[in-house]
Write an enzyme that holds these catalytic residues in place. Structure first.
Site, PDB file in Angstrom:
ATOM      1  N   GLN A  51      19.122  -8.889  32.100  1.00 53.99           N
ATOM      2  CA  GLN A  51      19.794  -8.370  33.297  1.00 53.99           C
ATOM      3  C   GLN A  51      21.276  -8.749  33.328  1.00 53.99           C
ATOM      4  O   GLN A  51      22.051  -8.139  34.062  1.00 53.99           O
ATOM      5  CB  GLN A  51      19.090  -8.850  34.579  1.00 53.99           C
ATOM      6  CG  GLN A  51      17.693  -8.243  34.739  1.00 53.99           C
ATOM      7  CD  GLN A  51      17.002  -8.722  35.992  1.00 53.99           C
ATOM      8  OE1 GLN A  51      16.398  -9.777  35.998  1.00 53.99           O
ATOM      9  NE2 GLN A  51      17.106  -7.963  37.076  1.00 53.99           N
ATOM     10  N   CYS A  94      14.151  -5.313  42.732  1.00 55.81           N
ATOM     11  CA  CYS A  94      14.737  -5.754  41.466  1.00 55.81           C
ATOM     12  C   CYS A  94      16.254  -5.730  41.599  1.00 55.81           C
ATOM     13  O   CYS A  94      16.816  -4.757  42.093  1.00 55.81           O
ATOM     14  CB  CYS A  94      14.294  -4.830  40.334  1.00 55.81           C
ATOM     15  SG  CYS A  94      14.951  -5.311  38.730  1.00 55.81           S
ATOM     16  N   LEU A  95      16.900  -6.796  41.153  1.00 55.84           N
ATOM     17  CA  LEU A  95      18.361  -6.863  41.238  1.00 55.84           C
ATOM     18  C   LEU A  95      19.022  -5.785  40.393  1.00 55.84           C
ATOM     19  O   LEU A  95      20.164  -5.424  40.641  1.00 55.84           O
ATOM     20  CB  LEU A  95      18.844  -8.254  40.807  1.00 55.84           C
ATOM     21  CG  LEU A  95      18.419  -9.408  41.733  1.00 55.84           C
ATOM     22  CD1 LEU A  95      18.738 -10.753  41.091  1.00 55.84           C
ATOM     23  CD2 LEU A  95      19.086  -9.289  43.100  1.00 55.84           C
ATOM     24  N   GLU A 137       9.237 -10.342  35.520  1.00 55.04           N
ATOM     25  CA  GLU A 137      10.281 -10.827  34.596  1.00 55.04           C
ATOM     26  C   GLU A 137       9.890 -10.600  33.135  1.00 55.04           C
ATOM     27  O   GLU A 137      10.744 -10.219  32.323  1.00 55.04           O
ATOM     28  CB  GLU A 137      10.575 -12.311  34.835  1.00 55.04           C
ATOM     29  CG  GLU A 137      11.014 -12.702  36.249  1.00 55.04           C
ATOM     30  CD  GLU A 137      12.153 -11.879  36.797  1.00 55.04           C
ATOM     31  OE1 GLU A 137      12.901 -11.267  36.022  1.00 55.04           O
ATOM     32  OE2 GLU A 137      12.292 -11.827  38.033  1.00 55.04           O
ATOM     33  N   HIS A 140      10.701  -7.230  32.095  1.00 57.72           N
ATOM     34  CA  HIS A 140      12.124  -7.061  31.729  1.00 57.72           C
ATOM     35  C   HIS A 140      12.352  -7.383  30.252  1.00 57.72           C
ATOM     36  O   HIS A 140      13.138  -6.710  29.574  1.00 57.72           O
ATOM     37  CB  HIS A 140      13.022  -7.985  32.550  1.00 57.72           C
ATOM     38  CG  HIS A 140      13.432  -7.446  33.898  1.00 57.72           C
ATOM     39  ND1 HIS A 140      14.148  -6.280  34.045  1.00 57.72           N
ATOM     40  CD2 HIS A 140      13.242  -7.930  35.148  1.00 57.72           C
ATOM     41  CE1 HIS A 140      14.386  -6.077  35.345  1.00 57.72           C
ATOM     42  NE2 HIS A 140      13.841  -7.057  36.039  1.00 57.72           N
TER      43      HIS A 140
HETATM   44  O1  GNR Z   1      14.650 -11.054  43.713  1.00 58.78           O
HETATM   45  C1  GNR Z   1      13.636 -10.471  43.339  1.00 58.78           C
HETATM   46  N1  GNR Z   1      12.600 -10.316  44.200  1.00 58.78           N
HETATM   47  C2  GNR Z   1      11.342  -9.836  43.816  1.00 58.78           C
HETATM   48  C3  GNR Z   1      10.465  -9.464  44.814  1.00 58.78           C
HETATM   49  C4  GNR Z   1       9.201  -9.009  44.487  1.00 58.78           C
HETATM   50  C5  GNR Z   1       8.820  -8.921  43.179  1.00 58.78           C
HETATM   51  C6  GNR Z   1       9.692  -9.276  42.174  1.00 58.78           C
HETATM   52  C7  GNR Z   1      10.940  -9.741  42.487  1.00 58.78           C
HETATM   53  S1  GNR Z   1      12.028 -10.210  41.215  1.00 58.78           S
HETATM   54  C8  GNR Z   1      13.572  -9.886  41.982  1.00 58.78           C
HETATM   55  C9  GNR Z   1      14.710 -10.330  41.100  1.00 58.78           C
HETATM   56  C10 GNR Z   1      14.697  -9.518  39.825  1.00 58.78           C
HETATM   57  O2  GNR Z   1      15.070  -8.390  39.729  1.00 58.78           O
HETATM   58  N2  GNR Z   1      14.203 -10.112  38.774  1.00 58.78           N
HETATM   59  O3  GNR Z   1      14.115  -9.441  37.611  1.00 58.78           O
HETATM   60 NI    NI Z   2      13.927  -7.349  38.150  1.00 62.20          NI
END
Ligand code: GNR
Ligand code: NI
Length: 174
Positions: A51, A94-95, A137, A140
């Site tokens: 990421q 997801c960020l 994760e 990812h």
């Molecule tokens: O911040 C995050 N919150 C989240 C909420 C529910 C399921 C997974 C996550 S991970 C996410 C951060 C992120 O994108 N990690 O890859």
């Molecule tokens: Ni994510």
């Protein structure tokens, strides 16, 4: 420590498969320090190295509540060694897919083998949010995003929304 830029869809780098870390050293630890700072700044509860554009099998996480003491977790080369047959669903975000959320079904519990911050082999039994987050994760690391579990229609709508928003933000900056 440095706050890095978090890549967002449709960046093709997010689809790369990350490769295992062969040696846990100062560089690995410095990467994890940057990832943790980037994750806290975002803010988020987990972050995979890809990421921030680094295709290594490294994850950081912190599931502690806002006011509690921080509890950083580090996972290097994580492997799912067991998952429950029973699924549960959780509203995921997801960020790398800003402001979009969807209920995703995954195995409720899992056991993970990994190396910790110091390169020591560990195993954990995960359930609840920890189980959901670690699976998100690890996806990812394999180039998989939560939107891949949605119908093509829902997925396309999300990609379109995020892309549009990204372009608008770029216009403001430039
Ligand atoms: O911040 C995050 N919150 C989240 C909420 C529910 C399921 C997974 C996550 S991970 C996410 C951060 C992120 O994108 N990690 O890859
Ligand atoms: Ni994510």
């Amino acid at each position: 420590m440095t706050i890095k830029k978090i890549l967002t869809i449709p960046d093709p780098i997010l689809r790369k498969k990350s490769t295992p870390v062969t040696q846990v050293n100062k560089d690995t630890q410095s990467l994890m320090d940057d990832m943790l700072e980037t994750m806290y700044d975002a803010p988020g509860i987990g972050l995979a190295a890809i990421q921030i554009g680094v295709p290594k099998r490294v994850i950081v996480m912190d599931l502690s509540k806002d006011n509690d003491e921080k509890k950083p977790l580090y996972f290097i080369n994580p492997e799912i060694i067991w998952k429950s047959k029973l699924n549960s669903s959780y509203e995921e975000g997801c960020l790398s897919i800003p402001n979009q959320f969807a209920k995703i079904e995954r195995p409720e519990k899992c056991h993970i083998k990994f190396l910790d911050y110091n390169g020591v082999q560990k195993e954990i039994k995960a359930d609840g949010l920890l189980s959901t987050c670690i699976q998100h994760e690890i996806d990812h690391l394999n180039g998989v995003l939560f939107i891949d579990y949605l119908s093509k229609l829902k997925k396309d709508i999300i990609i379109k929304k995020v892309s549009k928003n990204k372009k608008e933000l770029e216009r403001v900056v430039v």
